[in-house]
Motif scaffolding. Structure first.
Motif, PDB file in Angstrom:
ATOM      1  N   UNK A 201       0.815  -1.214   0.000  1.00 55.92           N
ATOM      2  CA  UNK A 201       0.000   0.000   0.000  1.00 55.92           C
ATOM      3  C   UNK A 201       0.846   1.260   0.000  1.00 55.92           C
ATOM      4  N   UNK A 202       2.029   1.167   0.589  1.00 53.56           N
ATOM      5  CA  UNK A 202       2.918   2.326   0.568  1.00 53.56           C
ATOM      6  C   UNK A 202       4.364   1.876   0.523  1.00 53.56           C
ATOM      7  N   UNK A 203       5.199   2.822   0.106  1.00 52.80           N
ATOM      8  CA  UNK A 203       6.638   2.575   0.034  1.00 52.80           C
ATOM      9  C   UNK A 203       7.377   3.648   0.808  1.00 52.80           C
ATOM     10  N   UNK A 204       8.480   3.247   1.416  1.00 52.06           N
ATOM     11  CA  UNK A 204       9.439   4.215   1.950  1.00 52.06           C
ATOM     12  C   UNK A 204      10.532   4.340   0.897  1.00 52.06           C
ATOM     13  N   UNK A 205      10.560   5.474   0.224  1.00 54.38           N
ATOM     14  CA  UNK A 205      11.475   5.686  -0.904  1.00 54.38           C
ATOM     15  C   UNK A 205      12.685   6.478  -0.442  1.00 54.38           C
TER      16      UNK A 205
ATOM     17  N   UNK B  95       2.211   6.637  -1.073  1.00 54.30           N
ATOM     18  CA  UNK B  95       1.193   5.652  -1.437  1.00 54.30           C
ATOM     19  C   UNK B  95       1.535   5.083  -2.808  1.00 54.30           C
ATOM     20  N   UNK B  96       1.469   3.767  -2.949  1.00 54.23           N
ATOM     21  CA  UNK B  96       1.835   3.155  -4.222  1.00 54.23           C
ATOM     22  C   UNK B  96       0.819   3.431  -5.323  1.00 54.23           C
ATOM     23  N   UNK B  97      -0.363   3.935  -4.964  1.00 58.00           N
ATOM     24  CA  UNK B  97      -1.365   4.287  -5.972  1.00 58.00           C
ATOM     25  C   UNK B  97      -1.141   5.675  -6.554  1.00 58.00           C
ATOM     26  N   UNK B  98      -0.128   6.391  -6.068  1.00 59.63           N
ATOM     27  CA  UNK B  98       0.153   7.739  -6.555  1.00 59.63           C
ATOM     28  C   UNK B  98       0.573   7.697  -8.020  1.00 59.63           C
ATOM     29  N   UNK B  99       0.012   8.568  -8.873  1.00 57.44           N
ATOM     30  CA  UNK B  99       0.441   8.611 -10.275  1.00 57.44           C
ATOM     31  C   UNK B  99       1.953   8.829 -10.370  1.00 57.44           C
TER      32      UNK B  99
END
Length: 398
Positions: free
Chosen positions: A174-178, A198-202
């Motif tokens: 659902x999310x990443x720490x980049x 959020x991994x759904x972010x464009x």
């Protein structure tokens, strides 16, 4: 100061319940899916975690306020080891990588708002996460300072562009720490910042899932592309340009929890081999009566006990706030290689049975081999260990 290897009755009880849970609940599921987490349905993962709650062993590392047992590194060690007796055990108890390490990082570095938004559902097993640092060559790998992914500040926040690969757990996260560079150039020792995205972010693109020798990591290992990925200022985890410092907050404990879990795998392999040696008849007697086989069994026990001891020593230093970079590098290197030796010897003792799919040894063999590369190859750790020794001598001379 007295150092005890004893654990409280509470921890001993949690270990016993974990052992029962792994034997009665998790291992049958592992058999069904042959240890391949890529084939394990999300519904099955959630059911395993719900049963772990019923056993009172869910998220032993997570603070009580977020639904866990709140155990320190030393007390979680035997529980994590017991969970690792099955490839799916840590997943069922929500103490598997990369989520477990991300929970620790969010607890230590995240703001109150970030802990509520990301840590609480992650700790509850409602969502999963990934940690996006590794890049294809010539980017960040064994040398994190080669970080090439870049984040540029805008009036509204940040735009991230870059290329990551081998990001464990990315499929379905659902999310990443980049980790991205916000100052300096590849090779600079500073200038990295962590972002919660959020991994759904464009602009967040999962390009592919990489085919790898290991299959027990839920969500696999993915290649990601960030194409003008826009995030707000509130996406920054901690402070700007302190990402490399925060990485150490995560990596030291995460290396030790890897050691704990893989020790459970080594214990399982050694048990399988010892049981085989005790019942298999060859050359007029039991296989276990042969001196060469006894040496393999003895060496397994030596490697497991020494690995457990050095892991607990590293945990003690982490818990007490002692500078721990050296001991965690030593422990990670030793345990990774010892676990490989144990599984390899067990494979050898079991012969054709080990090669076959009738016993789990071939699966364990594939799973433990990458541990000598994950979280820093043995060669990189040896280089760092030696450098610290030499720096200590140089300082003493001045």
């Amino acid at each position: 100061m007295t150092i005890s290897f004893d654990h409280s009755a509470e921890v001993a009880g949690a270990v016993a319940r974990t052992t029962d849970y792994v034997r009665d609940i998790v291992r049958p599921v592992e058999v069904t899916y042959r240890g391949n987490a890529h084939e394990l349905p999300e519904k099955e993962r959630r059911e395993l975690q719900e049963l772990a709650r019923e056993y009172g062993i869910f998220a032993p590392h997570v603070p009580v306020e977020f639904g866990g047992l709140g155990l320190d590194m030393r007390d979680r060690a035997p529980i994590f080891e017991a969970s690792g007796y099955s490839l799916f055990g840590p997943l069922g108890m929500n103490c598997a990588a990369p989520d477990e390490g991300n929970m620790h990082l969010l607890e230590q570095v995240g703001s109150a708002r970030q802990r509520e938004r990301f840590l609480r559902p992650l700790a509850a097993g409602e969502i999963r996460s990934c940690f996006a640092m590794t890049e294809p060559a010539p980017g960040a790998g064994s040398d994190p300072t080669a970080l090439a992914t870049r984040a540029e500040r805008t009036s509204a926040g940040w735009i991230i562009n870059g290329h990551k690969w081998f990001i464990t757990g990315a499929h379905g996260a659902s999310f990443a720490i980049i980790m991205a560079r916000t100052s300096g150039e590849p090779g600079s020792r500073g200038g990295a910042t962590m972002f919660l995205v959020d991994t759904a972010t464009p602009g967040f693109v999962r390009k592919r899932d990489i085919d790898t020798i290991d299959e027990s990591m839920y969500g696999g290992h993915s290649e990601l592309v960030f194409d003008n990925l826009e995030v707000g200022e509130d996406a920054v985890l901690g402070e700007v340009d302190k990402g490399f410092e925060y990485a150490q907050v995560r990596l030291g404990p995460a290396r030790m929890t890897h050691c704990m879990r893989w020790l459970g795998t080594a214990r399982r392999a050694a048990d399988l081999a010892a049981e085989r040696a005790a019942i298999r008849k060859a050359f007029g007697g039991r296989l276990g009566d042969l001196g060469m086989v006894q040496q393999l069994i003895a060496d397994n026990e030596i490697d497991i006990e020494t690995s457990r001891a050095i892991t607990l020593k590293a945990c003690w230093e982490l818990d007490t706030g002692t500078p721990s970079a050296q001991i965690t590098s030593i422990a990670k290197t030793y345990v990774a290689e010892a676990v490989n030796r144990v599984v390899d010897r067990s494979f050898q003792i079991c012969g054709a049975l080990g090669v076959s799919g009738d016993a789990p040894l071939s699966r364990l063999y594939r799973e433990v081999r990458p541990f000598r590369i994950y979280d820093g190859p043995s060669e990189t750790h040896r280089w760092a260990i030696a450098r610290r020794v030499l720096r200590t001598i140089e300082k003493a001379q001045w």
